[in-house]
Design an enzyme around this catalytic site. Structure first.
Site, PDB file in Angstrom:
ATOM      1  N   GLU A  35      98.445  84.975 -67.245  1.00  0.00           N
ATOM      2  CA  GLU A  35      98.465  84.055 -65.989  1.00  0.00           C
ATOM      3  C   GLU A  35      99.637  82.856 -66.686  1.00  0.00           C
ATOM      4  O   GLU A  35     100.255  82.337 -67.528  1.00  0.00           O
ATOM      5  CB  GLU A  35      97.250  83.833 -66.564  1.00  0.00           C
ATOM      6  CG  GLU A  35      96.373  82.610 -65.859  1.00  0.00           C
ATOM      7  CD  GLU A  35      95.413  84.174 -65.126  1.00  0.00           C
ATOM      8  OE1 GLU A  35      96.150  84.623 -63.529  1.00  0.00           O
ATOM      9  OE2 GLU A  35      94.808  84.928 -65.312  1.00  0.00           O
ATOM     10  N   HIS A  36      99.518  82.615 -65.216  1.00  0.00           N
ATOM     11  CA  HIS A  36     100.758  81.602 -65.395  1.00  0.00           C
ATOM     12  C   HIS A  36     101.826  81.344 -65.294  1.00  0.00           C
ATOM     13  O   HIS A  36     102.585  81.183 -65.626  1.00  0.00           O
ATOM     14  CB  HIS A  36     100.441  79.633 -65.534  1.00  0.00           C
ATOM     15  CG  HIS A  36      99.264  79.335 -64.835  1.00  0.00           C
ATOM     16  ND1 HIS A  36      99.586  78.362 -63.965  1.00  0.00           N
ATOM     17  CD2 HIS A  36      98.124  79.392 -65.062  1.00  0.00           C
ATOM     18  CE1 HIS A  36      98.344  78.428 -63.477  1.00  0.00           C
ATOM     19  NE2 HIS A  36      97.497  78.780 -64.357  1.00  0.00           N
ATOM     20  N   THR A  37     102.074  82.814 -65.596  1.00  0.00           N
ATOM     21  CA  THR A  37     103.255  83.803 -65.580  1.00  0.00           C
ATOM     22  C   THR A  37     104.653  83.731 -64.790  1.00  0.00           C
ATOM     23  O   THR A  37     105.805  83.512 -64.432  1.00  0.00           O
ATOM     24  CB  THR A  37     103.564  84.613 -66.972  1.00  0.00           C
ATOM     25  OG1 THR A  37     102.413  85.780 -66.284  1.00  0.00           O
ATOM     26  CG2 THR A  37     103.013  84.282 -68.620  1.00  0.00           C
ATOM     27  N   ASP A  38     103.886  84.154 -63.848  1.00  0.00           N
ATOM     28  CA  ASP A  38     104.623  84.973 -62.354  1.00  0.00           C
ATOM     29  C   ASP A  38     105.335  83.619 -61.810  1.00  0.00           C
ATOM     30  O   ASP A  38     106.739  83.925 -62.106  1.00  0.00           O
ATOM     31  CB  ASP A  38     103.654  85.250 -61.255  1.00  0.00           C
ATOM     32  CG  ASP A  38     103.313  84.219 -60.488  1.00  0.00           C
ATOM     33  OD1 ASP A  38     102.811  83.174 -60.960  1.00  0.00           O
ATOM     34  OD2 ASP A  38     102.218  84.409 -59.807  1.00  0.00           O
ATOM     35  N   SER A  69      86.830  85.225 -37.737  1.00  0.00           N
ATOM     36  CA  SER A  69      86.141  85.856 -39.126  1.00  0.00           C
ATOM     37  C   SER A  69      84.825  86.565 -38.883  1.00  0.00           C
ATOM     38  O   SER A  69      83.945  84.780 -38.715  1.00  0.00           O
ATOM     39  CB  SER A  69      86.507  84.955 -39.940  1.00  0.00           C
ATOM     40  OG  SER A  69      85.695  85.032 -41.308  1.00  0.00           O
ATOM     41  N   GLY A 126      88.820  82.738 -58.257  1.00  0.00           N
ATOM     42  CA  GLY A 126      89.678  83.913 -58.849  1.00  0.00           C
ATOM     43  C   GLY A 126      90.252  85.067 -58.752  1.00  0.00           C
ATOM     44  O   GLY A 126      91.101  85.650 -59.722  1.00  0.00           O
ATOM     45  N   GLU A 169     100.875  81.322 -47.419  1.00  0.00           N
ATOM     46  CA  GLU A 169     100.321  81.090 -48.313  1.00  0.00           C
ATOM     47  C   GLU A 169     100.910  79.493 -48.741  1.00  0.00           C
ATOM     48  O   GLU A 169     100.848  78.427 -48.793  1.00  0.00           O
ATOM     49  CB  GLU A 169     100.293  81.821 -49.329  1.00  0.00           C
ATOM     50  CG  GLU A 169      98.320  81.410 -50.269  1.00  0.00           C
ATOM     51  CD  GLU A 169      97.610  82.563 -50.958  1.00  0.00           C
ATOM     52  OE1 GLU A 169      97.991  83.519 -50.836  1.00  0.00           O
ATOM     53  OE2 GLU A 169      96.976  80.834 -51.868  1.00  0.00           O
ATOM     54  N   ASP A 181      99.630  88.311 -56.870  1.00  0.00           N
ATOM     55  CA  ASP A 181      98.425  88.396 -55.950  1.00  0.00           C
ATOM     56  C   ASP A 181      98.843  88.977 -55.192  1.00  0.00           C
ATOM     57  O   ASP A 181      97.848  90.113 -54.780  1.00  0.00           O
ATOM     58  CB  ASP A 181      97.352  87.103 -55.814  1.00  0.00           C
ATOM     59  CG  ASP A 181      97.505  86.006 -56.737  1.00  0.00           C
ATOM     60  OD1 ASP A 181      97.499  86.247 -57.538  1.00  0.00           O
ATOM     61  OD2 ASP A 181      96.434  84.963 -57.196  1.00  0.00           O
ATOM     62  N   TYR A 233      97.447  73.359 -59.408  1.00  0.00           N
ATOM     63  CA  TYR A 233      98.706  74.046 -59.842  1.00  0.00           C
ATOM     64  C   TYR A 233      99.880  73.745 -59.741  1.00  0.00           C
ATOM     65  O   TYR A 233     100.885  74.246 -60.357  1.00  0.00           O
ATOM     66  CB  TYR A 233      97.954  75.081 -58.661  1.00  0.00           C
ATOM     67  CG  TYR A 233      98.600  76.517 -58.638  1.00  0.00           C
ATOM     68  CD1 TYR A 233      98.531  77.658 -59.338  1.00  0.00           C
ATOM     69  CD2 TYR A 233      99.639  76.497 -58.042  1.00  0.00           C
ATOM     70  CE1 TYR A 233      99.190  78.754 -59.237  1.00  0.00           C
ATOM     71  CE2 TYR A 233     100.975  77.700 -58.212  1.00  0.00           C
ATOM     72  CZ  TYR A 233     100.164  78.610 -58.982  1.00  0.00           C
ATOM     73  OH  TYR A 233     101.197  80.289 -58.621  1.00  0.00           O
TER      74      TYR A 233
HETATM   75  C1  GLA Z   1      97.210  81.928 -58.958  1.00  0.00           C
HETATM   76  C2  GLA Z   1      98.265  81.994 -58.013  1.00  0.00           C
HETATM   77  C3  GLA Z   1      99.702  83.552 -58.738  1.00  0.00           C
HETATM   78  C4  GLA Z   1      99.538  82.965 -60.417  1.00  0.00           C
HETATM   79  C5  GLA Z   1      97.905  82.353 -61.059  1.00  0.00           C
HETATM   80  C6  GLA Z   1      98.397  82.103 -62.277  1.00  0.00           C
HETATM   81  O1  GLA Z   1      96.485  83.694 -58.122  1.00  0.00           O
HETATM   82  O2  GLA Z   1      98.315  82.659 -56.603  1.00  0.00           O
HETATM   83  O3  GLA Z   1     100.691  83.277 -58.046  1.00  0.00           O
HETATM   84  O4  GLA Z   1     100.322  82.009 -60.573  1.00  0.00           O
HETATM   85  O5  GLA Z   1      97.595  81.953 -59.657  1.00  0.00           O
HETATM   86  O6  GLA Z   1      98.424  83.274 -63.259  1.00  0.00           O
END
Ligand code: GLA
Length: 386
Positions: A35-38, A69, A126, A169, A181, A233
């Protein structure tokens, strides 16, 4: 009983007078770990889930992009495809509009279209609903633009579609996300988790079969919502960049040992320590999965949560409560999943304990909590015509 794609095709016909040319489906994801590594050029290990977004489309020859939608009945958002620019469309339609804009900006032929979407993914939970939406629409519009003949017609591959969806996005909607994602939506396979190196784009698919080990993966949606684009973020991303700059490295991926972070100011050190230790945990979990040892991953999942709570500070009180309740009721491990500040907790549990754990989390969080049992599902694919 009609499938979800048939239902959307019929609604599309009601809206536009004819069936769509095609429908694509893109799934949501749960991030097992990483998480929060990408956006730090790091490692991630997400898997696709059984819920997702369907996007239906047909070409128009008047250059108008018309978006609807099923979750927003009565709302029609229409704009000239050549008037699209960041800021020109807001709200939910910003995502499909961004998808069309990203394709056109990258030089793919993308004119007017009717686009209708449907989703069974909760928003802000999430589970990457916005990435699924962008991936479904990019896939659909790319397939439409390639459906004619002509010289030089080229179709983007799955990883390229993920990049375009990320651009929709990040560059159109304004949420500076990483690539996890979108790659999860496009590249995942049933029964597998996606081990992705965000520095190189290299990936492998690791077996993930909880049922075979009498285990369940339970997603507890805490009901707390947070708008990602609101800055926290982006603030974490900036802190990681600042730490890398002070260390004289291109990204935090270059640091393998937390000892290498000495000398950073305390807050940046904690942010960076999360990233460095999380990359190591991803490697350990991937190795355990490859050895068929999912049950042994629990402590690493919980360690990830503790690191996100204490060092990266993106957890939220209901997530901490849910993790504690799950562990007290016999879970093997539990962690928040996704960006944080709201959304869901992933629980790894012996199947025989899953009911008691759900009850314990429900008792701790109250009526706001909802639950899903998830299995690794397939990545994006054309859903109609079948
Ligand atoms: C969101 C972002 C991802 C990633 C996560 C945290 O989902 O879209 O790119 O940074 O947060 O891991």
């Amino acid at each position: 009983m009609a499938g979800a794609a048939d239902v959307l095709a019929a609604w599309f016909r009601d809206c536009y007078g004819a069936h769509p040319e095609l429908i694509w489906r893109a799934p949501g994801r749960v991030n097992l770990i990483g998480e929060h590594t990408d956006y730090n050029d790091g490692l991630v290990l997400p898997f696709a889930i059984g819920r997702g977004v369907l996007a239906a489309a047909s070409a128009r020859d008047d250059g108008v992009l018309d978006m609807r939608s099923r979750q927003m009945p009565g709302e029609v958002v229409a704009i000239g495809a050549d008037e699209l620019e960041p800021g020109s469309v807001s709200g939910w339609a910003g995502y499909p509009a961004g998808a069309a804009w990203a394709l056109a900006s990258a030089g793919y032929r993308a004119g007017g279209a009717n686009v209708a979407v449907d989703s069974d993914l909760p928003i802000g939970a999430g589970l990457a609903s916005s990435a699924a939406l962008c991936c479904a629409v990019v896939s659909c519009l790319a397939a439409l633009s390639g459906s004619g003949s002509g010289p030089g017609r080229r179709l983007p591959g799955l990883a390229r579609i993920a990049e375009l969806a990320r651009s929709a996005e990040a560059d159109f909607v304004g949420m500076p996300c990483g690539i996890m994602d979108q790659d999860a939506a496009m590249l995942c396979k049933q029964g597998r988790a996606l081990l992705l190196d965000c520095q190189t784009g290299d990936f492998s698919l690791v077996p993930l079969d909880p049922a075979a080990a009498d285990l369940s993966m339970l997603v507890a949606d805490t009901g707390v919502r947070h708008a990602l684009a609101d800055g926290q973020y982006a603030a974490r991303r900036a802190e990681c960049q600042a730490a890398a700059r002070l260390l004289g490295v291109r990204s935090l991926r270059a640091v393998r040992d937390p000892a290498g972070l000495a000398g950073l100011p305390d807050e940046l050190l904690r942010r960076a320590r999360h990233v460095v230790t999380e990359n190591a945990r991803v490697v350990q979990v991937a190795e355990l999965l490859s050895a068929g040892r999912l049950a042994d991953c629990g402590e690493l999942l919980t360690a990830s949560h503790v690191s996100l709570r204490d060092d990266f500070e993106v957890s939220w009180p209901a997530a901490d409560t849910a993790v504690d309740a799950a562990l007290s009721a016999g879970a093997l491990g539990a962690r928040m999943t996704g960006a944080g500040f709201g959304g869901s907790v992933l629980v790894l549990a012996p199947t025989e304990r899953a009911g008691a754990i759900e009850a314990a989390i429900g008792a701790a969080l109250g009526a706001a909590a909802t639950f899903l049992v998830v299995q690794p599902g397939p990545g994006a694919h054309q859903a109609w015509p079948a």
